[in-house]
Design a protein around this motif. Structure first.
Motif, PDB file in Angstrom:
ATOM      1  N   VAL A  69       0.831  -1.198   0.000  1.00 30.60           N
ATOM      2  CA  VAL A  69       0.000   0.000   0.000  1.00 30.60           C
ATOM      3  C   VAL A  69       0.874   1.259   0.000  1.00 30.60           C
ATOM      4  CG1 VAL A  69      -1.724   1.321   1.277  1.00 30.60           C
ATOM      5  CG2 VAL A  69      -1.873  -1.182   1.194  1.00 30.60           C
ATOM      6  N   ALA A  70       1.770   1.349   0.984  1.00 31.59           N
ATOM      7  CA  ALA A  70       2.615   2.535   1.106  1.00 31.59           C
ATOM      8  C   ALA A  70       3.857   2.192   1.908  1.00 31.59           C
ATOM      9  CB  ALA A  70       1.853   3.669   1.787  1.00 31.59           C
ATOM     10  N   GLY A  71       4.939   2.929   1.646  1.00 27.31           N
ATOM     11  CA  GLY A  71       6.171   2.695   2.376  1.00 27.31           C
ATOM     12  C   GLY A  71       6.890   3.998   2.652  1.00 27.31           C
ATOM     13  N   ILE A  72       7.744   3.990   3.671  1.00 27.32           N
ATOM     14  CA  ILE A  72       8.473   5.198   4.039  1.00 27.32           C
ATOM     15  C   ILE A  72       9.848   4.804   4.553  1.00 27.32           C
ATOM     16  CG2 ILE A  72       7.463   5.194   6.366  1.00 27.32           C
ATOM     17  CD1 ILE A  72       7.434   8.300   6.158  1.00 27.32           C
ATOM     18  N   ARG A  73      10.865   5.526   4.098  1.00 23.10           N
ATOM     19  CA  ARG A  73      12.226   5.224   4.523  1.00 23.10           C
ATOM     20  C   ARG A  73      12.470   5.717   5.943  1.00 23.10           C
ATOM     21  NH1 ARG A  73      16.341   6.297  -0.558  1.00 23.10           N
ATOM     22  NH2 ARG A  73      15.199   5.080  -2.111  1.00 23.10           N
ATOM     23  N   ALA A  74      13.589   5.270   6.504  1.00 23.60           N
ATOM     24  CA  ALA A  74      13.878   5.535   7.908  1.00 23.60           C
ATOM     25  C   ALA A  74      13.850   7.022   8.269  1.00 23.60           C
ATOM     26  CB  ALA A  74      15.221   4.911   8.280  1.00 23.60           C
ATOM     27  N   PRO A  75      14.491   7.896   7.487  1.00 23.29           N
ATOM     28  CA  PRO A  75      14.446   9.308   7.883  1.00 23.29           C
ATOM     29  C   PRO A  75      13.063   9.930   7.729  1.00 23.29           C
ATOM     30  CG  PRO A  75      16.269   8.880   6.395  1.00 23.29           C
ATOM     31  CD  PRO A  75      15.373   7.693   6.346  1.00 23.29           C
ATOM     32  N   GLY A  76      12.170   9.271   6.988  1.00 20.47           N
ATOM     33  CA  GLY A  76      10.828   9.793   6.791  1.00 20.47           C
ATOM     34  C   GLY A  76      10.712  10.822   5.701  1.00 20.47           C
ATOM     35  N   THR A  77      11.735  10.930   4.878  1.00 15.84           N
ATOM     36  CA  THR A  77      11.723  11.956   3.848  1.00 15.84           C
ATOM     37  C   THR A  77      11.391  11.407   2.469  1.00 15.84           C
ATOM     38  OG1 THR A  77      14.090  11.647   3.566  1.00 15.84           O
ATOM     39  CG2 THR A  77      13.363  13.408   5.043  1.00 15.84           C
ATOM     40  N   TYR A  78      11.244  10.099   2.344  1.00 17.01           N
ATOM     41  CA  TYR A  78      10.978   9.508   1.040  1.00 17.01           C
ATOM     42  C   TYR A  78       9.889   8.466   1.188  1.00 17.01           C
ATOM     43  CZ  TYR A  78      11.934   7.841  -3.651  1.00 17.01           C
ATOM     44  OH  TYR A  78      11.816   7.506  -4.973  1.00 17.01           O
ATOM     45  N   THR A  79       8.829   8.590   0.386  1.00 14.96           N
ATOM     46  CA  THR A  79       7.696   7.688   0.484  1.00 14.96           C
ATOM     47  C   THR A  79       7.356   7.074  -0.876  1.00 14.96           C
ATOM     48  OG1 THR A  79       6.149   9.519   0.131  1.00 14.96           O
ATOM     49  CG2 THR A  79       6.671   8.953   2.410  1.00 14.96           C
ATOM     50  N   ASN A  80       6.686   5.939  -0.826  1.00 17.23           N
ATOM     51  CA  ASN A  80       6.194   5.269  -2.028  1.00 17.23           C
ATOM     52  C   ASN A  80       4.757   4.840  -1.785  1.00 17.23           C
ATOM     53  OD1 ASN A  80       9.319   4.398  -1.904  1.00 17.23           O
ATOM     54  ND2 ASN A  80       8.674   4.559  -4.023  1.00 17.23           N
ATOM     55  N   TYR A  81       3.963   4.848  -2.857  1.00 13.56           N
ATOM     56  CA  TYR A  81       2.564   4.443  -2.776  1.00 13.56           C
ATOM     57  C   TYR A  81       2.213   3.559  -3.957  1.00 13.56           C
ATOM     58  CZ  TYR A  81       2.237   8.296   0.544  1.00 13.56           C
ATOM     59  OH  TYR A  81       2.434   9.118   1.620  1.00 13.56           O
ATOM     60  N   SER A  82       1.255   2.668  -3.738  1.00 16.79           N
ATOM     61  CA  SER A  82       0.736   1.916  -4.862  1.00 16.79           C
ATOM     62  C   SER A  82      -0.116   2.864  -5.696  1.00 16.79           C
ATOM     63  CB  SER A  82      -0.100   0.735  -4.378  1.00 16.79           C
ATOM     64  OG  SER A  82      -1.313   1.197  -3.797  1.00 16.79           O
ATOM     65  N   SER A  83      -0.274   2.552  -6.947  1.00 16.80           N
ATOM     66  CA  SER A  83      -1.063   3.408  -7.828  1.00 16.80           C
ATOM     67  C   SER A  83      -2.522   3.462  -7.387  1.00 16.80           C
ATOM     68  CB  SER A  83      -0.968   2.913  -9.273  1.00 16.80           C
ATOM     69  OG  SER A  83      -1.398   1.569  -9.366  1.00 16.80           O
ATOM     70  N   ALA A  84      -2.962   2.413  -6.696  1.00 14.22           N
ATOM     71  CA  ALA A  84      -4.365   2.352  -6.272  1.00 14.22           C
ATOM     72  C   ALA A  84      -4.698   3.369  -5.184  1.00 14.22           C
ATOM     73  CB  ALA A  84      -4.693   0.943  -5.792  1.00 14.22           C
ATOM     74  N   VAL A  85      -3.695   3.793  -4.420  1.00 11.92           N
ATOM     75  CA  VAL A  85      -3.961   4.687  -3.295  1.00 11.92           C
ATOM     76  C   VAL A  85      -3.279   6.044  -3.435  1.00 11.92           C
ATOM     77  CG1 VAL A  85      -4.184   2.687  -1.787  1.00 11.92           C
ATOM     78  CG2 VAL A  85      -2.040   3.967  -1.819  1.00 11.92           C
ATOM     79  N   GLN A  86      -2.436   6.184  -4.434  1.00 13.07           N
ATOM     80  CA  GLN A  86      -1.718   7.436  -4.646  1.00 13.07           C
ATOM     81  C   GLN A  86      -2.686   8.619  -4.675  1.00 13.07           C
ATOM     82  OE1 GLN A  86       1.877   7.744  -5.486  1.00 13.07           O
ATOM     83  NE2 GLN A  86       1.398   9.857  -4.973  1.00 13.07           N
ATOM     84  N   GLY A  87      -2.388   9.621  -3.881  1.00 11.68           N
ATOM     85  CA  GLY A  87      -3.233  10.807  -3.841  1.00 11.68           C
ATOM     86  C   GLY A  87      -4.334  10.766  -2.796  1.00 11.68           C
ATOM     87  N   ARG A  88      -4.631   9.601  -2.273  1.00 13.27           N
ATOM     88  CA  ARG A  88      -5.686   9.487  -1.260  1.00 13.27           C
ATOM     89  C   ARG A  88      -5.144   9.029   0.087  1.00 13.27           C
ATOM     90  NH1 ARG A  88      -9.319   5.800  -1.795  1.00 13.27           N
ATOM     91  NH2 ARG A  88      -8.216   4.480  -3.290  1.00 13.27           N
ATOM     92  N   PHE A  89      -4.063   8.284   0.087  1.00 15.47           N
ATOM     93  CA  PHE A  89      -3.451   7.800   1.321  1.00 15.47           C
ATOM     94  C   PHE A  89      -2.127   8.531   1.556  1.00 15.47           C
ATOM     95  CE2 PHE A  89      -5.333   3.212   1.526  1.00 15.47           C
ATOM     96  CZ  PHE A  89      -6.596   3.723   1.295  1.00 15.47           C
ATOM     97  N   THR A  90      -1.787   8.727   2.835  1.00 17.40           N
ATOM     98  CA  THR A  90      -0.512   9.334   3.187  1.00 17.40           C
ATOM     99  C   THR A  90       0.097   8.558   4.349  1.00 17.40           C
ATOM    100  OG1 THR A  90      -1.369  11.513   2.559  1.00 17.40           O
ATOM    101  CG2 THR A  90       0.678  11.459   3.812  1.00 17.40           C
TER     102      THR A  90
END
Length: 124
Positions: free
Chosen positions: A48-69
């Motif tokens: 669904v979503a991921g975030i690196r250790a420092p919290g400055t870089y995130t990834n989202y699946s296309s299904a949730v991009q723009g709606r989930f944070t």
């Protein structure tokens, strides 16, 4: 070793918002990449979503991009998933996961730490 406990799931209506939280304990959280996955019966577990250790870089699946944070607070050892404009197709068990690597992996196999999951049900 990092232990994870999810909370915040529940039954909501389409269009509502929901915030999931993952509380971590143990050593290693600050250096771990964290992610949320979901399991839909018959579809397996998907990223669904991921975030690196420092919290400055995130990834989202296309299904949730723009709606989930996805957020993380390394001082509090938490990782949250804010979900907006929910749709019935996001109904699933949501899992918090972590891995001791720098990058976010969209596949589940490399994640060493898992919570037990929290159910999210969206009624239409």
């Amino acid at each position: 070793q990092v232990w994870l406990v999810e909370s915040g799931g529940g039954l909501v209506q389409a269009g509502d918002s929901l915030r999931l939280s993952c509380a971590a304990s143990g050593r290693g959280f600050g250096a771990a990449t964290m992610a949320w996955f979901r399991h839909v019966p018959g579809k397996g577990r998907e990223f669904v979503a991921g975030i690196r250790a420092p919290g400055t870089y995130t990834n989202y699946s296309s299904a949730v991009q723009g709606r989930f944070t996805i957020f993380r607070d390394n001082a509090k050892k938490t990782v949250d998933l804010q979900m907006n404009n929910l749709k019935s197709e996001v109904t699933a068990v949501y899992y918090c996961a972590g891995r001791a690597f720098i990058t976010v992996d969209f596949g589940q196999d490399s994640y060493q730490y898992w919570g037990r999951g929290t159910q999210v049900t969206v009624s239409s």
